[in-house]
Design a protein around this motif. Structure first.
Motif, PDB file in Angstrom:
ATOM      1  N   PRO A  48     -63.378  39.980   7.853  1.00  0.00           N
ATOM      2  CA  PRO A  48     -64.078  38.814   8.384  1.00  0.00           C
ATOM      3  C   PRO A  48     -64.955  38.155   7.314  1.00  0.00           C
ATOM      4  CG  PRO A  48     -64.147  40.598   9.976  1.00  0.00           C
ATOM      5  CD  PRO A  48     -63.556  41.167   8.725  1.00  0.00           C
ATOM      6  N   GLY A  49     -64.720  36.872   7.088  1.00  0.00           N
ATOM      7  CA  GLY A  49     -65.472  36.146   6.077  1.00  0.00           C
ATOM      8  C   GLY A  49     -64.877  36.196   4.685  1.00  0.00           C
ATOM      9  N   ARG A  50     -63.767  36.922   4.496  1.00  0.00           N
ATOM     10  CA  ARG A  50     -63.176  37.057   3.163  1.00  0.00           C
ATOM     11  C   ARG A  50     -61.666  37.152   3.256  1.00  0.00           C
ATOM     12  NH1 ARG A  50     -64.288  42.105   1.914  1.00  0.00           N
ATOM     13  NH2 ARG A  50     -62.108  42.785   1.789  1.00  0.00           N
ATOM     14  N   ILE A  51     -60.974  36.269   2.558  1.00  0.00           N
ATOM     15  CA  ILE A  51     -59.514  36.308   2.473  1.00  0.00           C
ATOM     16  C   ILE A  51     -59.140  36.755   1.067  1.00  0.00           C
ATOM     17  CG2 ILE A  51     -57.394  34.936   2.524  1.00  0.00           C
ATOM     18  CD1 ILE A  51     -58.728  33.150   4.630  1.00  0.00           C
ATOM     19  N   ASP A  52     -58.449  37.891   0.970  1.00  0.00           N
ATOM     20  CA  ASP A  52     -58.062  38.429  -0.329  1.00  0.00           C
ATOM     21  C   ASP A  52     -56.677  37.963  -0.760  1.00  0.00           C
ATOM     22  OD1 ASP A  52     -60.464  39.866  -0.465  1.00  0.00           O
ATOM     23  OD2 ASP A  52     -59.607  41.555   0.640  1.00  0.00           O
ATOM     24  N   GLU A  53     -55.755  37.941   0.189  1.00  0.00           N
ATOM     25  CA  GLU A  53     -54.396  37.489  -0.114  1.00  0.00           C
ATOM     26  C   GLU A  53     -53.898  36.624   1.028  1.00  0.00           C
ATOM     27  OE1 GLU A  53     -51.545  40.020  -2.022  1.00  0.00           O
ATOM     28  OE2 GLU A  53     -52.992  41.672  -2.137  1.00  0.00           O
ATOM     29  N   ARG A  54     -52.987  35.718   0.700  1.00  0.00           N
ATOM     30  CA  ARG A  54     -52.520  34.750   1.694  1.00  0.00           C
ATOM     31  C   ARG A  54     -51.059  34.407   1.420  1.00  0.00           C
ATOM     32  NH1 ARG A  54     -55.548  29.884   3.677  1.00  0.00           N
ATOM     33  NH2 ARG A  54     -57.212  30.745   2.405  1.00  0.00           N
ATOM     34  N   VAL A  55     -50.293  34.283   2.515  1.00  0.00           N
ATOM     35  CA  VAL A  55     -48.905  33.814   2.444  1.00  0.00           C
ATOM     36  C   VAL A  55     -48.752  32.713   3.487  1.00  0.00           C
ATOM     37  CG1 VAL A  55     -46.471  34.422   2.718  1.00  0.00           C
ATOM     38  CG2 VAL A  55     -48.053  36.078   1.702  1.00  0.00           C
ATOM     39  N   GLU A  56     -48.159  31.592   3.110  1.00  0.00           N
ATOM     40  CA  GLU A  56     -47.966  30.481   4.034  1.00  0.00           C
ATOM     41  C   GLU A  56     -46.497  30.073   4.044  1.00  0.00           C
ATOM     42  OE1 GLU A  56     -50.493  27.148   3.344  1.00  0.00           O
ATOM     43  OE2 GLU A  56     -52.317  28.335   3.145  1.00  0.00           O
ATOM     44  N   PHE A  57     -46.006  29.692   5.208  1.00  0.00           N
ATOM     45  CA  PHE A  57     -44.633  29.215   5.326  1.00  0.00           C
ATOM     46  C   PHE A  57     -44.500  28.406   6.614  1.00  0.00           C
ATOM     47  CE2 PHE A  57     -45.076  33.685   6.524  1.00  0.00           C
ATOM     48  CZ  PHE A  57     -44.711  33.666   7.863  1.00  0.00           C
ATOM     49  N   PRO A  58     -43.462  27.574   6.720  1.00  0.00           N
ATOM     50  CA  PRO A  58     -43.296  26.765   7.935  1.00  0.00           C
ATOM     51  C   PRO A  58     -43.005  27.640   9.147  1.00  0.00           C
ATOM     52  CG  PRO A  58     -41.974  25.892   6.117  1.00  0.00           C
ATOM     53  CD  PRO A  58     -42.472  27.231   5.680  1.00  0.00           C
ATOM     54  N   THR A  59     -43.502  27.221  10.298  1.00  0.00           N
ATOM     55  CA  THR A  59     -43.169  27.887  11.562  1.00  0.00           C
ATOM     56  C   THR A  59     -41.823  27.356  12.029  1.00  0.00           C
ATOM     57  OG1 THR A  59     -45.508  28.073  12.138  1.00  0.00           O
ATOM     58  CG2 THR A  59     -43.924  28.306  13.932  1.00  0.00           C
ATOM     59  N   THR A  60     -40.825  28.236  12.008  1.00  0.00           N
ATOM     60  CA  THR A  60     -39.477  27.830  12.428  1.00  0.00           C
ATOM     61  C   THR A  60     -39.194  28.491  13.777  1.00  0.00           C
ATOM     62  OG1 THR A  60     -38.557  29.630  11.061  1.00  0.00           O
ATOM     63  CG2 THR A  60     -38.715  27.431  10.064  1.00  0.00           C
ATOM     64  N   ASP A  61     -38.117  29.253  13.889  1.00  0.00           N
ATOM     65  CA  ASP A  61     -37.835  29.942  15.152  1.00  0.00           C
ATOM     66  C   ASP A  61     -38.607  31.253  15.195  1.00  0.00           C
ATOM     67  OD1 ASP A  61     -35.951  32.334  14.296  1.00  0.00           O
ATOM     68  OD2 ASP A  61     -35.208  30.565  13.226  1.00  0.00           O
ATOM     69  N   PRO A  62     -38.750  31.853  16.383  1.00  0.00           N
ATOM     70  CA  PRO A  62     -39.573  33.062  16.489  1.00  0.00           C
ATOM     71  C   PRO A  62     -39.112  34.219  15.611  1.00  0.00           C
ATOM     72  CG  PRO A  62     -39.177  32.125  18.668  1.00  0.00           C
ATOM     73  CD  PRO A  62     -38.322  31.354  17.717  1.00  0.00           C
ATOM     74  N   ALA A  63     -37.811  34.481  15.578  1.00  0.00           N
ATOM     75  CA  ALA A  63     -37.326  35.638  14.813  1.00  0.00           C
ATOM     76  C   ALA A  63     -37.631  35.487  13.329  1.00  0.00           C
ATOM     77  CB  ALA A  63     -35.828  35.822  15.039  1.00  0.00           C
ATOM     78  N   GLU A  64     -37.347  34.314  12.772  1.00  0.00           N
ATOM     79  CA  GLU A  64     -37.589  34.110  11.342  1.00  0.00           C
ATOM     80  C   GLU A  64     -39.082  34.100  11.031  1.00  0.00           C
ATOM     81  OE1 GLU A  64     -36.584  30.969   7.715  1.00  0.00           O
ATOM     82  OE2 GLU A  64     -36.185  30.394   9.784  1.00  0.00           O
TER      83      GLU A  64
END
Length: 299
Positions: A21-37
């Motif tokens: 809480p209050g600190r992000i050490d690592e981050r991954v971002e990607f588009p929201t596609t279908d639920p499984a992917e």
């Protein structure tokens, strides 16, 4: 030190974070596609962070509507949503395969928790976090705790008084001219004829948009009585003139009924977020901490 992971599952993009809480050490971002992917990529990212020690807990801050009550038979499942392919999707179950405690709430309740603890809502017992972007959602905290009941607040789908000169029919597939159908990014694109970020701030069409936002804000003041309303999302961020325009209309809508709600007081009550785009991901880590403590926010 606890190792916490969070998933901000948004309608447009998903953000997976490692931190506290209050600190992000690592981050991954990607588009929201279908639920499984989408969920598969989120699980893969979290699994990859278990190199030196297990993940202690995971927080999921998800778009909705989604079942957040642990007592419900369909806990952790997406309900009827305009996001294609997501109605009925299992959100918690696939992540639970990682074998650690999980707390679930809406993305806007998560953002509200983060702003309450680290941002523009600090010191407030009651607050509302609004996001205006792909959709329009609202998180409500009472006593610093997210409001739940039959479901969770769905502020984007209330219907309010329209400006007399406004003939726009609305863009919500469920309700037409509900607040989301008037103010979300896709609704504004239909209403303004182009992406809202490209519309000049002096365009008179913003007057009608500001009226609708002011109606929403005044309704929240009268129903929730928040000490702070934090308004985030892409639309508010790219058109910063819109929030002051709406706030300036609130006293007239309130009609002098609440003597404390002067224009100056409202300008300090209705504010942009301090955490920006990090509110949602940080909120998912707040949820993860609650899960680890054994007090899931969604219970």
């Amino acid at each position: 030190m606890h190792k916490l992971a969070g998933i901000e599952l948004g309608g447009t993009k998903t953000v997976v974070v490692l931190g506290a809480p209050g600190r992000i050490d690592e981050r991954v971002e990607f588009p929201t596609t279908d639920p499984a992917e989408t969920l598969g990529r989120a699980i893969e990212a979290i699994a990859g962070w278990r190199d030196d020690k297990p993940i202690d807990a995971i927080g999921i801050a998800s778009f909705g509507p989604i079942r957040v009550s642990r007592e419900a038979a369909d806990y952790g499942m997406m309900l009827d949503t305009p996001k294609l392919g997501w109605s009925g999707a299992e959100v918690v179950a696939p992540v639970a395969a990682l074998g650690c405690p999980i707390a679930l709430d809406t993305d806007v309740n998560g953002a509200a928790l983060a702003e309450h603890r680290f941002g523009a809502g600090q010191g407030c017992e009651s607050m509302v976090y609004l996001t205006i972007g792909t959709g329009l959602g609202g998180g409500v905290l009472v006593g610093g705790t997210p409001a739940h009941g039959l479901l969770h607040p769905e502020l984007g789908h209330v219907r309010l008084r329209r400006a007399a000169a406004d003939r726009f029919e609305g863009a919500c597939a469920f309700h037409g001219d509900c607040v989301e159908g008037l103010l979300s990014g896709p609704a504004l694109a239909a209403r303004l004829g182009t992406h809202p970020s490209r519309v000049d701030p002096d365009n008179p069409m913003w007057e009608l948009v500001a009226h609708d936002l002011a109606e929403l804000l005044a309704m929240l003041v009268l129903t929730v009585s928040p000490q702070r309303i934090v308004v985030g999302g892409g639309v508010a961020g790219k058109q910063p003139h819109l929030l002051p325009m709406a706030v300036s209309r609130m006293p007239a809508l309130l009609g002098g009924y609440l003597r404390d709600c002067t224009r100056e007081r409202l300008a300090g009550m209705v504010v942009p977020p301090l955490l920006g785009d990090d509110a949602g991901p940080m909120g998912s880590l707040v949820l993860a901490a609650k899960a680890f403590e054994g007090h899931p926010v969604s219970a």
